[in-house]
Write an enzyme that holds these catalytic residues in place. Structure first.
Site, PDB file in Angstrom:
ATOM      1  N   GLU A  84      19.037   9.353  -7.427  1.00  0.00           N
ATOM      2  CA  GLU A  84      20.207   8.489  -7.626  1.00  0.00           C
ATOM      3  C   GLU A  84      19.734   7.041  -7.623  1.00  0.00           C
ATOM      4  OE1 GLU A  84      22.971   8.437  -4.362  1.00  0.00           O
ATOM      5  OE2 GLU A  84      24.478   7.306  -5.458  1.00  0.00           O
ATOM      6  N   LYS A 114     -10.984   8.778  -2.970  1.00  0.00           N
ATOM      7  CA  LYS A 114     -11.488  10.110  -2.664  1.00  0.00           C
ATOM      8  C   LYS A 114     -10.619  11.240  -3.198  1.00  0.00           C
ATOM      9  CE  LYS A 114     -11.884   9.101   1.689  1.00  0.00           C
ATOM     10  NZ  LYS A 114     -12.009   9.203   3.150  1.00  0.00           N
ATOM     11  N   MET A 115      -9.328  11.006  -3.253  1.00  0.00           N
ATOM     12  CA  MET A 115      -8.424  12.102  -3.611  1.00  0.00           C
ATOM     13  C   MET A 115      -8.215  12.161  -5.115  1.00  0.00           C
ATOM     14  SD  MET A 115      -5.696  11.884  -0.504  1.00  0.00           S
ATOM     15  CE  MET A 115      -5.100  13.552  -0.773  1.00  0.00           C
ATOM     16  N   HIS A 169      19.610  14.867  -3.214  1.00  0.00           N
ATOM     17  CA  HIS A 169      19.088  13.685  -3.923  1.00  0.00           C
ATOM     18  C   HIS A 169      18.473  12.650  -2.998  1.00  0.00           C
ATOM     19  CE1 HIS A 169      23.334  11.996  -3.324  1.00  0.00           C
ATOM     20  NE2 HIS A 169      22.592  10.983  -2.936  1.00  0.00           N
ATOM     21  N   ARG A 221      17.730   1.779  -4.707  1.00  0.00           N
ATOM     22  CA  ARG A 221      18.388   0.665  -5.382  1.00  0.00           C
ATOM     23  C   ARG A 221      17.456   0.113  -6.464  1.00  0.00           C
ATOM     24  NH1 ARG A 221      19.320   0.251   0.082  1.00  0.00           N
ATOM     25  NH2 ARG A 221      21.508   0.242   0.712  1.00  0.00           N
ATOM     26  N   GLU A 241       4.281   9.281  -6.596  1.00  0.00           N
ATOM     27  CA  GLU A 241       3.050  10.063  -6.508  1.00  0.00           C
ATOM     28  C   GLU A 241       3.090  11.120  -7.607  1.00  0.00           C
ATOM     29  OE1 GLU A 241       2.637  12.243  -2.847  1.00  0.00           O
ATOM     30  OE2 GLU A 241       0.520  12.653  -3.174  1.00  0.00           O
ATOM     31  N   HIS A 286       7.495   7.061  -0.775  1.00  0.00           N
ATOM     32  CA  HIS A 286       7.432   7.329  -2.212  1.00  0.00           C
ATOM     33  C   HIS A 286       8.269   8.536  -2.581  1.00  0.00           C
ATOM     34  CE1 HIS A 286       4.016   9.752  -0.488  1.00  0.00           C
ATOM     35  NE2 HIS A 286       4.585  10.689  -1.224  1.00  0.00           N
ATOM     36  N   ASN A 333      23.405  -2.733  -8.086  1.00  0.00           N
ATOM     37  CA  ASN A 333      24.401  -3.703  -7.641  1.00  0.00           C
ATOM     38  C   ASN A 333      24.452  -4.784  -8.714  1.00  0.00           C
ATOM     39  OD1 ASN A 333      25.267  -2.629  -5.007  1.00  0.00           O
ATOM     40  ND2 ASN A 333      23.094  -2.855  -4.507  1.00  0.00           N
TER      41      ASN A 333
END
Lengths: 150, 150
Positions: free
Chosen positions: B69, B126-127, B14, B18, B142, B96, B73
């Site tokens: 996960e 571009k991508m 995992h 937070r 992403e 990310h 808090n």
């Protein structure tokens, strides 16, 4: 809302962490953590490295989960003062990645022998069933038992 | 060093982030991203939520990869000024998480309809084969095609 047709193909493919020195990080994630370098991409002024537990899955890189992407912005390794932020010191955000293992005690003993830095050994504190180690950039890696053995 | 007997059980189980307000984050990761809440743990002053693409794997939580996960808090959600650090603003570190999907265009269209905030739509820059969206705490997600379709 239950998982729908719109999301049934979705997979949590990877987590990306920036690393200062890929030589040091690749050695750590391959030799110590046992991951395989499954792909890399040179973007000119940066380079991406994709690591995974290859024995867990043989699918194409985009069709599996559990990949770690390391991003190296070239040149950082030459700056003695350069360091990435691990997300646990302030300002907080990202916490850790976690690796599950079939024998926590044996795995931690091996990490000790390999000179890995521990944040928390299994016997430290109240939670005996987990450990935390540091990767070369001080990112935290939680080590947990996979419940298939003791 | 090749993956050895010592690491053959290892899995990248995992990634922990937070979050400020679990109500908002759980809604996002369940309804928008299509993940299932597979476990939770109340630690008193904090609470952990484990999310995963349950359709991808039915193993015990500790025996699979690709879990997210979320750590809450307690009380942070009541502080208007409170915000977590996403790792991409300075100081940088974590970058990310990534979700692979079978139809990038359709998935992004649906995200738009659901009011998701985009950092980069497929047609930006571009991508063309990737997008970046923000989660409620401004962590980057992403979105990439899983190569099984166009």
């Amino acid at each position: 809302m239950a998982p729908s047709a719109a999301t049934q193909s979705f997979k949590l493919n990877h987590t990306m962490l920036r690393v200062k020195d890929p030589e040091v990080s690749l050695k750590f994630y391959q030799d110590v953590m046992g991951m395989s370098l499954i792909d890399e991409h040179d973007g000119g002024d940066f380079k991406l490295f994709f690591l995974a537990y290859e024995h867990q899955n043989v699918a194409h890189r985009a069709q599996r989960e559990g990949i770690l992407e390391l991003t190296w912005n070239k040149g950082t390794e030459k700056d003695d003062k350069f360091a990435y932020h691990n997300g646990n010191d302030e300002p907080q955000g990202f916490g850790h990645i976690a690796v599950s293992v079939d024998n926590l005690e044996e795995s931690c003993k091996r990490f000790e022998e390999l000179g890995v830095r521990f944040k928390k050994r299994p016997q430290d504190g109240k939670m005996r069933s987990i450990a935390f180690i540091y990767d070369p950039d001080n990112y935290w890696i939680e080590i947990i038992p996979n419940m298939t053995s003791k």
